[in-house]
Scaffold this motif. Structure first.
Motif, PDB file in Angstrom:
ATOM      1  N   LEU A  95       0.851  -1.180   0.000  1.00 14.01           N
ATOM      2  CA  LEU A  95       0.000   0.000   0.000  1.00 14.01           C
ATOM      3  C   LEU A  95       0.885   1.228   0.000  1.00 14.01           C
ATOM      4  O   LEU A  95       1.758   1.359   0.862  1.00 14.01           O
ATOM      5  N   GLU A 100      -5.336   4.327  -0.671  1.00 16.99           N
ATOM      6  CA  GLU A 100      -6.181   3.323  -0.030  1.00 16.99           C
ATOM      7  C   GLU A 100      -6.248   2.058  -0.876  1.00 16.99           C
ATOM      8  O   GLU A 100      -7.107   1.209  -0.660  1.00 16.99           O
ATOM      9  N   LYS A 101      -5.361   1.930  -1.848  1.00 16.39           N
ATOM     10  CA  LYS A 101      -5.436   0.811  -2.778  1.00 16.39           C
ATOM     11  C   LYS A 101      -4.389  -0.224  -2.443  1.00 16.39           C
ATOM     12  O   LYS A 101      -3.187  -0.039  -2.685  1.00 16.39           O
ATOM     13  N   LEU A 102      -4.841  -1.343  -1.889  1.00 14.55           N
ATOM     14  CA  LEU A 102      -3.972  -2.477  -1.633  1.00 14.55           C
ATOM     15  C   LEU A 102      -3.723  -3.229  -2.934  1.00 14.55           C
ATOM     16  O   LEU A 102      -4.666  -3.508  -3.677  1.00 14.55           O
TER      17      LEU A 102
END
Lengths: 114, 115
Positions: A95, A100-102
């Motif tokens: 991350l 907020e993007k795994l």
């Protein structure tokens, strides 16, 4: 762009033994986080352990610990005293800070033999 | 606390049919995610909501996929019409800022088979 690579599709370990799952990642950011998630068969994926890139100390959570090699962009998970309940798919993820993007790897299936 | 609830758990449909998945996140979690997990792969983000606003839908195939999160709580993901390649597990997850970055709470998923 972030990428996460897990080169071991499957691993097995004897109950009570130690196993290490490998993960490499690539990112151009200096602020990022790394994770190991566990997905048991037909059950929810759960967070196992988290590592902040700015911390030199390797994260530990009971029997789970990581070996974070920042220069090599390597992030392995060590499971000590393996238990039958540890059998699952394990996903490495990254991350970028402020995002907020795994981004997940393809996973490693861990089998624990009694 | 109750976990993330998804339904249905399993769905089998013919291609070109519509399908919808429902997700109820953990109470108080403002951020909701829909991920797609193809067989033998890790989850890939489709869309992320902050309350009722879709803040990242860059990976959502908008020609056939749609999502909504009315009132910033429950969410629905729809596929119309479904294609063979849509067979996958659709995962819903939620998170809260007070749990730190990257700690997502996942549901059990909705497994879609398109025949």
């Amino acid at each position: 762009a972030q990428t996460v690579t897990q080169s071991q599709p499957e691993m097995s370990v004897q109950e009570a033994e130690t196993v290490t799952l490998s993960c490499t990642y690539d990112t151009s950011e200096s602020d990022y986080y790394l994770f190991w998630y566990k997905q048991p068969p037909s059950r929810q994926m759960i967070l196992v352990i988290r590592q902040e890139a700015y911390k030199q100390q390797n994260a530990t959570e009971n029997r789970f610990s990581v070996n974070f090699q920042k220069a090599a962009k390597s992030f392995s998970l060590k499971i000590s005293d393996s238990q039958l309940g540890d059998a699952a798919m394990y996903f490495c993820a990254s991350l970028q800070g402020g995002s907020e993007k795994l981004v997940f790897g393809k996973g490693t299936k861990l089998t624990v033999n009694p | 606390e109750a976990g993330v609830v998804q339904s249905p758990r399993y769905k089998i449909i013919e291609k070109k049919q519509p399908v919808a998945f429902w997700c109820n996140p953990i109470s108080g979690h403002n951020t909701l995610y829909w991920y797609r997990q193809n067989l033998g792969q890790g989850p890939e983000l489709l869309i992320r909501y902050e309350n009722e606003e879709a803040v990242d839908d860059s990976q959502l195939p908008k020609d056939r996929f749609s999502a909504e999160r009315l009132k910033g709580v429950d969410s629905t993901l729809k596929i119309q019409p479904a294609e063979l390649g849509d067979s996958a597990v659709y995962l819903c997850a939620s998170s809260s800022r007070d749990r730190g970055p990257g700690e997502l709470f996942f549901g059990e998923g909705s497994r879609l088979t398109v025949l």
